[in-house]
Design a protein around this motif. Structure first.
Motif, short mmCIF file in Angstrom:
data_model
loop_
_atom_site.label_atom_id
_atom_site.label_comp_id
_atom_site.label_asym_id
_atom_site.label_seq_id
_atom_site.Cartn_x
_atom_site.Cartn_y
_atom_site.Cartn_z
N VAL A 182 -0.41 6.55 4.31
CA VAL A 182 -1.69 5.90 4.57
C VAL A 182 -1.69 4.51 3.92
N ASN A 183 -2.12 3.51 4.68
CA ASN A 183 -2.18 2.15 4.15
C ASN A 183 -3.38 1.98 3.23
N VAL A 184 -3.16 1.30 2.12
CA VAL A 184 -4.23 1.05 1.17
C VAL A 184 -4.31 -0.45 0.92
N LEU A 238 1.08 6.59 -0.33
CA LEU A 238 0.19 5.45 -0.10
C LEU A 238 1.02 4.19 0.02
N GLU A 239 0.75 3.41 1.06
CA GLU A 239 1.49 2.18 1.32
C GLU A 239 0.68 0.99 0.84
N ILE A 240 1.33 0.21 0.00
CA ILE A 240 0.66 -0.93 -0.61
C ILE A 240 1.52 -2.16 -0.35
N ALA A 286 4.73 10.64 8.99
CA ALA A 286 4.02 9.82 9.96
C ALA A 286 3.09 8.87 9.21
N GLU A 287 2.92 7.69 9.77
CA GLU A 287 2.02 6.70 9.16
C GLU A 287 0.73 6.64 9.96
N ALA A 288 -0.38 6.73 9.26
CA ALA A 288 -1.70 6.62 9.89
C ALA A 288 -2.03 5.15 10.13
N ILE A 320 10.57 1.66 -0.56
CA ILE A 320 10.23 0.35 0.01
C ILE A 320 10.34 0.46 1.52
N LYS A 321 9.48 -0.29 2.18
CA LYS A 321 9.55 -0.36 3.63
C LYS A 321 9.97 -1.77 3.99
N ILE A 322 11.17 -1.89 4.52
CA ILE A 322 11.71 -3.20 4.88
C ILE A 322 10.93 -3.75 6.07
N LEU A 332 6.10 0.49 -1.17
CA LEU A 332 5.86 -0.94 -1.11
C LEU A 332 6.07 -1.38 0.34
N ASP A 333 4.96 -1.78 0.98
CA ASP A 333 4.96 -2.08 2.41
C ASP A 333 5.40 -3.53 2.66
N ASP A 334 5.87 -3.81 3.86
CA ASP A 334 6.24 -5.17 4.28
C ASP A 334 7.19 -5.81 3.28
CA CA Z 1 2.19 0.27 6.49
#
Ligand code: CA
Ligand code: C2E
Ligand code: CA
Ligand code: CA
Length: 274
Positions: free
Chosen positions: A111-113, A143-145, A57-59, A194-196, A173-175
């Motif tokens: 968690v987004n950083v 951690l999502e960056i 899950a993503e916060a 990676i998150k597309i 790696l976000d976005d």
């Molecule tokens: Ca994110």
């Protein structure tokens, strides 16, 4: 004092709306962080692409402003970043998320950083403190960056990233795809996932070739040993394409919106039959 006050009024009246908005947000955000009862964390589940089980899950932070109501992160995260308030805010979100994850049957919590946090030489240390405090295994934290933070501050962020990864924490790696020269980052940094970005997922049904781009991204990421998550999945057509393309996990309104912790717990209890 009177002159000062007069000057302030004059300034305020002629201030650009966006500057006034920023100052308002900064003042209110400072107060909210001090009071500690206006912020909430929602959790959006990640589903395994094949089995359709919730694996993580993503916060995602929310701010219930006493006058303005629910504020989207896009309205206050940039202000938090430019004022340094992102550090206490980000640490608060991280602590909430780790505390929640300890008791949940999830592989990991994301968690987004912000790049601002990563540039602080003490960041990795703060993360380790929060893991100690909450008792969460480092391997269960991701951690999502965003790509832009890699580009803008690769050198200053690297020592933190090295420490974090050495401890077993994973980096996503976000976005992905929204920054420039995205593919070169896959080779230069140790990234686990990676998150597309959802703009690519949207292009599956609207743009010729949109699906070819996704397939290329998935193939390249997997060939480099990374996991792939697609975000912003809204239609069953998108889901079936992303499953066939080989994504590891899916996230989006089709599967679930971000939900409060109690609701996530309920979803997990039902899906695991416990
Ligand atoms: Ca994110
Ligand atoms: P993000 O990390 O890319 O998060 C995904 C955003 O897409 C979330 O918006 C989520 O609610 C939304 N979303 C999820 N599924 C769908 C879908 O199917 N369709 C559409 N249209 N949207 C979907 P949200 O919660 O408004 O967050 C926006 C951004 O704010 C996040 O983008 C992230 O960059 C930032 N953010 C949120 N929480 C935090 C935080 O605690 N710390 C930091 N540094 N940034 C945060
Ligand atoms: Ca994203
Ligand atoms: Ca985003």
């Amino acid at each position: 004092k009177a002159a000062g006050r007069g000057r302030y009024v004059f300034f305020a009246e002629h201030m650009d709306d966006s500057i006034r908005h920023r100052l308002d947000v900064e003042r209110d955000l400072r107060a909210a962080l001090a009071a500690g009862d206006e912020m909430r964390v929602l959790y959006q589940p990640l589903y395994s692409a094949q089995a359709g089980k919730i694996t993580g899950a993503e916060a995602l932070v929310r701010w219930h402003h006493p006058q303005k109501g629910l504020m989207a992160p896009s309205t206050f995260i940039p202000v938090a970043e430019s004022t340094g308030l992102i550090e206490p805010l980000g640490e608060w979100v991280l602590e909430q998320a780790c505390e929640a994850a300890v008791t949940l049957p999830l592989d990991s919590i994301s968690v987004n950083v912000s790049a601002v946090q990563l540039r602080n030489t003490k960041f990795a240390e703060r993360v380790f403190e929060i893991l100690d405090l909450t008792g969460l295994e480092p391997s269960r934290l991701e951690l999502e960056i965003t790509e832009t933070s890699f580009i803008e501050s690769a050198a200053t962020c690297q020592p933190n990233l090295d420490l974090l990864r050495k401890s077993g924490i994973r980096i996503a790696l976000d976005d992905f795809g929204t920054g420039y020269s995205s593919f070169s980052h896959l080779c230069h940094f140790d990234i686990d996932r990676i998150k597309i970005d959802q703009s690519f997922v949207n292009a599956i049904d609207v743009r010729e070739g949109g699906s070819a781009i996704i397939q290329a991204i998935v193939d390249l990421a997997k060939a480099s040993g990374m996991q792939v998550t697609a975000e912003g999945v809204e239609t069953s057509e998108q889901r079936s394409f992303l499953q066939k393309a080989g994504c590891n996990s899916l996230q989006g309104y089709l599967l679930s919106r971000p939900v409060p912790l109690e609701q996530l717990t309920g979803m997990l209890v039902r899906s695991k039959g416990i």
